[in-house]
Design a protein around this motif. Structure first.
Motif, PDB file in Angstrom:
ATOM      1  N   LEU A 123       0.783  -1.267  -0.009  1.00 51.74           N
ATOM      2  CA  LEU A 123      -0.054  -0.090   0.140  1.00 51.74           C
ATOM      3  C   LEU A 123       0.961   1.068   0.046  1.00 51.74           C
ATOM      4  N   SER A 124       2.014   1.203   0.903  1.00 58.14           N
ATOM      5  CA  SER A 124       2.610   2.473   1.130  1.00 58.14           C
ATOM      6  C   SER A 124       3.607   2.663  -0.472  1.00 58.14           C
ATOM      7  N   VAL A 125       3.988   1.421  -0.934  1.00 58.22           N
ATOM      8  CA  VAL A 125       4.877   1.610  -2.139  1.00 58.22           C
ATOM      9  C   VAL A 125       4.004   1.989  -3.251  1.00 58.22           C
ATOM     10  N   GLY A 126       2.819   1.518  -3.363  1.00 56.31           N
ATOM     11  CA  GLY A 126       1.701   2.027  -4.324  1.00 56.31           C
ATOM     12  C   GLY A 126       1.599   3.230  -4.485  1.00 56.31           C
ATOM     13  N   VAL A 127       1.193   4.165  -3.311  1.00 52.69           N
ATOM     14  CA  VAL A 127       1.104   5.335  -3.048  1.00 52.69           C
ATOM     15  C   VAL A 127       2.249   6.299  -3.719  1.00 52.69           C
ATOM     16  N   THR A 128       3.484   5.764  -3.361  1.00 52.47           N
ATOM     17  CA  THR A 128       4.670   6.666  -3.781  1.00 52.47           C
ATOM     18  C   THR A 128       4.827   6.470  -5.337  1.00 52.47           C
ATOM     19  N   VAL A 129       4.674   5.377  -5.919  1.00 52.50           N
ATOM     20  CA  VAL A 129       4.988   4.808  -7.338  1.00 52.50           C
ATOM     21  C   VAL A 129       3.859   5.598  -7.970  1.00 52.50           C
ATOM     22  N   VAL A 130       2.711   5.588  -7.803  1.00 50.23           N
ATOM     23  CA  VAL A 130       1.500   6.596  -8.447  1.00 50.23           C
ATOM     24  C   VAL A 130       1.944   7.763  -8.421  1.00 50.23           C
ATOM     25  N   GLY A 131       2.805   8.319  -7.384  1.00 50.41           N
ATOM     26  CA  GLY A 131       2.883   9.870  -7.558  1.00 50.41           C
ATOM     27  C   GLY A 131       3.983  10.014  -8.394  1.00 50.41           C
ATOM     28  N   ILE A 132       5.150   9.160  -8.575  1.00 48.61           N
ATOM     29  CA  ILE A 132       6.187   9.106  -9.358  1.00 48.61           C
ATOM     30  C   ILE A 132       5.850   9.185 -10.607  1.00 48.61           C
ATOM     31  N   TYR A 133       5.096   8.228 -11.096  1.00 44.10           N
ATOM     32  CA  TYR A 133       4.452   8.369 -12.430  1.00 44.10           C
ATOM     33  C   TYR A 133       3.565   9.388 -12.855  1.00 44.10           C
TER      34      TYR A 133
END
Length: 489
Positions: free
Chosen positions: A423-433
């Motif tokens: 969940l945490s890494v999903g949030v940051t990766v969405v932000g990066i893309y």
């Protein structure tokens, strides 16, 4: 040498330092060497090293794993342990001699003369790797000594590369630099062992009793290494040095990350085996679960970010000449997660519990899948085909191992860590893309975006009350409070 057992926290910190030094050394050596040598010479060295690695496996013959397992069980019985160690050294020496002879015959018959100098360099690699005796120091959990020795070897290798590798013609010196750390281990470890062991009466029967379990463990190691070594060997034979060079660029970072993670958590193996020897199942399960949570937390973060920033990592590590390896590295980055979990389930759950036969069956299945898919995919898809074959093999091993050892840890605790980390890494990766930060140049992406993303991840994990993060924060607060109290006193 002192035989006093240090605390797990001390061993963990020391082993992190060792692994950081070794990993940083590799992170400096390969980018420099790949730029100085070029794709084909790097592929040439990697091709011969992959061949020598098969014979190196036989030279060690599973003694490292078996020695740690059996030695840790008898850690408090010095006479019995001394006899066990000497018997294993004898077996190790015999296997190394046989392996060296077989290597000489194989290379004389099947490898072209153009590789002759490299073959000589890696014959030394077989000797010093096969007889490195690291398992002896792992039994006693002498990680301070292992760390100091590893630093010496890594620094010597670093100096040799930066002083003498200046052009594609210097690929032989680069090969020598690969061997140096193992040679240092061989020399220093051998001296320590001679000082600490006492003579015992040996018999053929006492030595032979180790052969059956050693053969099973060796078979597991061979099967496990097939899809890490076979890809380079088959690419070299079917597509040439250029393809091996690209595959090396794609796989080098993921293998370094895998070595880093498994190396750090390997520090717990002797203690896990010790608990098994004592019959303390509760302590074993508690420690095994804690390791599983740590592996999943760190493994998911590393896997995802290596995939997201694969292009920048290849540019930094190998240079723009290797960017064709980017799709392969994205796949291998995800494969990394399954690889470290498979390693944990096999070597820290099944083997210490004398269930290496389960691991053997799983790795044989994975190896067969890897070989067949390599034969089918490499001719058509080249490097990407070898990568896909490795990934499929790793997934099959994961499924089989998980079915056999899921009861050995507190699975609900591990599941919670996995879900919160995803969940945490999903949030940051969405932000990066969404912000298109993944297309920034490697300096901005790796020096600014990646550290910020990791910080955000840790904050999110803390807010989600992930158990491992909370335990680390509690430990830090406890240490700070203790220091303040000590100063006030």
């Amino acid at each position: 040498m002192t035989k006093k057992r240090k605390s797990l926290k001390y061993n963990f910190i020391i082993y992190i330092l060792r692994t950081l030094v070794v990993t940083c050394s590799s992170l400096l050596i390969f980018p420099y060497a790949s730029r100085m040598l070029g794709v084909a010479p790097i592929g040439k060295v990697q091709y011969i090293q992959s061949i020598a690695s098969y014979f190196q496996l036989f030279a060690s013959f599973g003694v490292t794993t078996y020695g740690i397992r059996e030695g840790s069980k008898h850690r408090d019985e010095p006479v019995l342990l001394n006899k066990l160690i000497i018997e294993l050294i004898v077996i190790n020496f015999i296997c190394t001699v046989i392996s060296l002879i077989a290597y000489g015959l194989f290379t004389a018959l099947f490898i072209p003369d153009t590789y002759s100098k490299l073959l000589w360099v890696f014959s030394v690699y077989i000797i010093v790797y096969g007889l490195n005796f690291d398992w002896y120091f792992n039994i006693y959990e002498q990680y301070t000594y292992i760390t100091i020795r590893s630093v010496i070897g890594s620094l010597l290798s670093l100096v040799v590369v930066f002083l003498f590798v200046k052009s594609p013609q210097n690929y032989l010196i680069y090969a020598v630099s690969i061997v140096i750390p193992y040679a240092v281990s061989f020399i220093l470890n051998g001296g320590e062992i001679v000082k600490n062991l006492t003579r015992v009466q040996l018999s053929l029967k006492s030595i032979m009793r180790h052969l059956k379990p050693l053969t099973v463990i060796f078979s597991v190691i061979v099967a496990t290494n097939v899809y890490s070594l076979l890809d380079s060997s088959m690419l070299g034979a079917m597509q040439g040095d250029m393809s091996v060079g690209l595959y090396t660029a794609a796989s080098k970072l993921t293998r370094l990350a895998s070595t880093f993670v498994t190396g750090i958590f390997g520090v717990f193996t002797p203690r896990l085996t010790y608990y098994i020897g004592l019959g303390n199942k509760e302590e074993y399960r508690k420690l095994a679960t804690k390791i599983a949570r740590l592996i999943m937390l760190g493994g998911i973060l590393i896997s995802v970010y290596m995939s997201v920033f694969s292009r920048q990592l290849i540019t930094l590590y190998s240079g723009e000449a290797y960017l064709a390896a980017d799709p392969a590295m994205k796949i291998l980055s995800i494969n990394f997660l399954f690889s470290i979990v498979d390693c944990y389930m096999g070597w820290q759950l099944l083997v210490p519990n004398n269930k290496e036969s389960v691991m053997l069956k799983a790795t044989i299945v994975g190896s067969v899948i890897d070989v067949l898919l390599n034969l089918l995919l490499i001719p058509r898809f080249n490097v990407l085909g070898a990568t896909a074959a490795t990934f499929a093999a790793e997934i099959s091993v994961f499924i089989l191992l998980f079915l056999n050892c899921r009861h050995m840890v507190k699975l609900n605790s591990v599941k919670r860590t996995v879900l919160k980390t995803l969940l945490s890494v999903g949030v940051t990766v969405v932000g990066i893309y969404a912000l298109q930060l993944n297309v920034l140049n490697w300096k901005m992406a790796l020096l600014v975006v990646l550290p910020l993303a990791l910080i955000v991840n840790l904050i999110l994990l803390y807010l989600l009350k992930e158990k491992t993060i909370l335990e680390v924060c509690d430990e830090i607060r406890s240490r700070i409070s203790t220091r303040k109290y000590s100063k006030n006193q």
